[in-house]
Scaffold this motif. Structure first.
Motif, PDB file in Angstrom:
ATOM      1  N   VAL A 386      35.139  43.252  44.398  1.00 51.81           N
ATOM      2  CA  VAL A 386      34.474  43.578  43.131  1.00 51.81           C
ATOM      3  C   VAL A 386      33.559  42.445  42.673  1.00 51.81           C
ATOM      4  N   LEU A 387      34.136  41.292  42.367  1.00 51.37           N
ATOM      5  CA  LEU A 387      33.344  40.199  41.792  1.00 51.37           C
ATOM      6  C   LEU A 387      32.224  39.749  42.730  1.00 51.37           C
ATOM      7  N   ARG A 388      32.522  39.640  44.025  1.00 52.21           N
ATOM      8  CA  ARG A 388      31.493  39.158  44.949  1.00 52.21           C
ATOM      9  C   ARG A 388      30.455  40.216  45.264  1.00 52.21           C
ATOM     10  N   PHE A 395      31.926  31.917  39.268  1.00 49.32           N
ATOM     11  CA  PHE A 395      33.243  32.116  38.654  1.00 49.32           C
ATOM     12  C   PHE A 395      34.345  32.028  39.702  1.00 49.32           C
ATOM     13  N   CYS A 396      34.121  32.692  40.853  1.00 48.63           N
ATOM     14  CA  CYS A 396      35.125  32.670  41.925  1.00 48.63           C
ATOM     15  C   CYS A 396      35.339  31.247  42.432  1.00 48.63           C
ATOM     16  N   LEU A 397      34.248  30.506  42.579  1.00 46.70           N
ATOM     17  CA  LEU A 397      34.331  29.125  43.058  1.00 46.70           C
ATOM     18  C   LEU A 397      35.144  28.257  42.103  1.00 46.70           C
ATOM     19  N   ILE A 398      34.820  28.332  40.825  1.00 46.52           N
ATOM     20  CA  ILE A 398      35.510  27.500  39.828  1.00 46.52           C
ATOM     21  C   ILE A 398      36.984  27.876  39.739  1.00 46.52           C
ATOM     22  N   THR A 399      37.268  29.173  39.681  1.00 45.35           N
ATOM     23  CA  THR A 399      38.655  29.632  39.546  1.00 45.35           C
ATOM     24  C   THR A 399      39.502  29.212  40.741  1.00 45.35           C
ATOM     25  N   PHE A 438      45.705  35.307  38.478  1.00 41.99           N
ATOM     26  CA  PHE A 438      45.780  36.764  38.335  1.00 41.99           C
ATOM     27  C   PHE A 438      45.103  37.232  37.039  1.00 41.99           C
ATOM     28  N   LEU A 439      45.481  36.647  35.904  1.00 44.61           N
ATOM     29  CA  LEU A 439      44.929  37.084  34.610  1.00 44.61           C
ATOM     30  C   LEU A 439      43.465  36.703  34.419  1.00 44.61           C
ATOM     31  N   PRO A 440      43.033  35.469  34.780  1.00 46.15           N
ATOM     32  CA  PRO A 440      41.597  35.158  34.646  1.00 46.15           C
ATOM     33  C   PRO A 440      40.711  36.132  35.416  1.00 46.15           C
ATOM     34  N   VAL A 441      41.122  36.512  36.626  1.00 41.86           N
ATOM     35  CA  VAL A 441      40.331  37.450  37.426  1.00 41.86           C
ATOM     36  C   VAL A 441      40.331  38.830  36.765  1.00 41.86           C
ATOM     37  N   TYR A 442      41.483  39.255  36.269  1.00 39.78           N
ATOM     38  CA  TYR A 442      41.583  40.563  35.603  1.00 39.78           C
ATOM     39  C   TYR A 442      40.636  40.644  34.404  1.00 39.78           C
ATOM     40  N   PHE A 443      40.656  39.605  33.563  1.00 40.29           N
ATOM     41  CA  PHE A 443      39.816  39.637  32.359  1.00 40.29           C
ATOM     42  C   PHE A 443      38.333  39.483  32.691  1.00 40.29           C
ATOM     43  N   ARG A 444      38.029  38.778  33.767  1.00 42.11           N
ATOM     44  CA  ARG A 444      36.631  38.653  34.189  1.00 42.11           C
ATOM     45  C   ARG A 444      36.065  40.024  34.559  1.00 42.11           C
TER      46      ARG A 444
END
Length: 458
Positions: A386-388, A395-399, A438-444
């Motif tokens: 999804v994100l990529r 965002f993925c890099l930082i997380t 898990f939660l940071p990715v969900y909210f993103r």
């Protein structure tokens, strides 16, 4: 596609498209996992040090494969969106740029493995015999890195167009050759010398050569749009195009690289928990990879379909697709985790003969995997699929970087070197970082900031 997304489960068109995208990729992942398992199984008669050495070398190859995949994925995300925008010349240009950049990066690493492995492998494993055998494997298979870089870029580019069957066929051919030569060269059959770990390395090198030749013969023999001519390949050395590609891909490559180094660091640190623990890791990795195969296929299908939708400026369809893949992943993870739980004794049979202690440790490790793997799989679908797909690489890099290097690895290293924890608890601790993100990715995903049409800026 719109009707398929409105009612995805009942739409034959959507389901067929999904299966055509996901199953060949899943099949290819299964093949790779099978090969990793075959190497370990076929060197098992040589002893636990051979198992640990092949497992360590495979982990280093995996690290580099992840880095290669970063470059390949960077190009494939853009190709998927250009495909959605009906701009195939830009797809060809992006393939050329990805090949030039990917090959330029991997060639120095290839020489590092080919000439210096006997020096630096000793730095990452305390067992001298394991390090010597792993270095031997890496020296022989150094050219595999260049071959693999070209293979993964072509595969990813074809998948971005929804063409997944040919890479699977090429993978099957490579697998058959690899296993056959393993049998002939590891312990010596059909008149071939018994080369041990070196035999497994020569088998791997030969199989990759044939795989690349088959793919090139197919692409150029069928006059595929990706059968690039010299003039088209020359676009890959255009500084302007390289700069545009790197601006998008570097955060993704850095993400892949940082994750891969961290993943390998887990393996290296585990080596200090004992050779038994490293041997169990060597056996668990191909089992894990086999389990993940279907979900990698789903993530790929998700990325292609969502990427096309975003490239066509259809954000509503992209949102509905991510909801569908989210629900499907939850159902599948419950089913497959349950199946693996009851199949654990069968896994032990595959790796026989094993010492009782090692067998019990593997059984416990797989039990922990069944209980916690849902964290890793759902994150994988949401990040890769999804994100990529929308290019949300920063965002993925930082997380990933903050969670892995700020929390996961330091806590794991303390548990090994200071706490002296048993391997079962150490293995469970490897899932801690997936729980944290898990939660940071969900909210993103909920905020929809990842919904970008990348063709406008590239």
């Amino acid at each position: 596609m719109s009707s398929a997304v409105n009612n995805p489960v009942s739409s034959k068109t959507f389901i067929i498209t999904l299966l055509m995208l996901a199953l060949p990729v899943a099949g290819q992942m299964l093949l790779q996992s099978f090969l990793g398992m075959a190497d370990v199984m076929m060197v098992a008669p040589l002893g636990e040090q051979a198992i640990a050495a092949v497992g360590l070398a495979a982990k280093i190859h995996f690290l580099l494969l992840v880095l290669m995949s970063g470059f390949a994925t960077g190009g494939s995300v853009l190709i998927a969106q250009y495909s959605g925008a009906k701009d195939f010349p830009s797809c060809q240009r992006m393939l050329a740029v990805t090949l030039v950049v990917g090959i330029s990066i991997i060639v120095p690493i290839m020489f590092l493995c080919g000439f210096a492995a006997p020096i630096w492998v000793h730095w990452i494993n305390p067992d001298r015999e394991v390090a010597n055998l792993a270095a031997q494997f890496l020296v022989i298979t150094a050219p595999v890195l260049l071959l693999t870089q070209i293979i993964v870029i072509i595969e990813a580019s074809l998948r971005a167009l929804g063409q997944t069957t040919m890479p699977l066929v090429a993978g099957i051919i490579a697998a058959v050759i690899n296993v056959t030569l393993n049998y002939a060269l590891i312990t010596g059959h059909w008149g071939f010398p018994a080369l041990g770990v070196a035999g497994a390395a020569w088998a791997t090198l030969t199989a990759r050569c044939v795989q690349l030749l088959f793919m090139l013969a197919y692409v150029y023999g069928t006059k595929h749009g990706f059968a690039l001519k010299l003039k088209q390949l020359a676009q890959g050395i255009d500084p302007v195009q390289i700069k545009r590609y790197l601006a998008f891909a570097l955060p993704l490559v850095a993400n892949y690289g940082i994750w891969a180094v961290g993943n390998a660091t887990y393996h290296i640190v585990t080596g200090y928990a004992g050779t038994d623990a490293l041997a169990v890791m060597g056996m668990a990795v191909p089992v894990e990879s086999t389990f993940f195969a279907l979900f990698v296929g789903l993530a790929n299908a998700s990325a292609v379909l969502i990427g096309r939708s975003l490239g066509a400026d259809n954000t509503q369809e992209a949102w509905r697709l991510q909801q569908f893949f989210n629900r499907l992943t939850f159902v599948l993870i419950v089913i497959l985790s349950t199946v693996l739980w009851f199949a654990r004794p069968l896994v032990l049979e595959i790796f026989k003969p094993l010492a009782d202690h090692t067998a019990q440790l593997l059984l416990q490790t797989l039990a922990i995997f069944c209980g916690l793997v849902w964290l890793k799989v759902i994150n994988m679908i949401r990040i890769i699929g999804v994100l990529r797909a929308g290019g949300d690489n920063k965002f993925c890099l930082i997380t990933d970087s903050v969670v892995m290097w700020g929390f996961g690895l330091p806590i794991y290293a303390l548990a090994v070197f200071v706490g002296g924890w048993p391997f079962t608890l150490l293995y469970a601790l490897m899932f801690f970082e997936d729980a944290l993100k898990f939660l940071p990715v969900y909210f993103r995903i909920k905020k929809r900031k990842w919904m970008n049409n990348l063709t406008h800026s590239h």
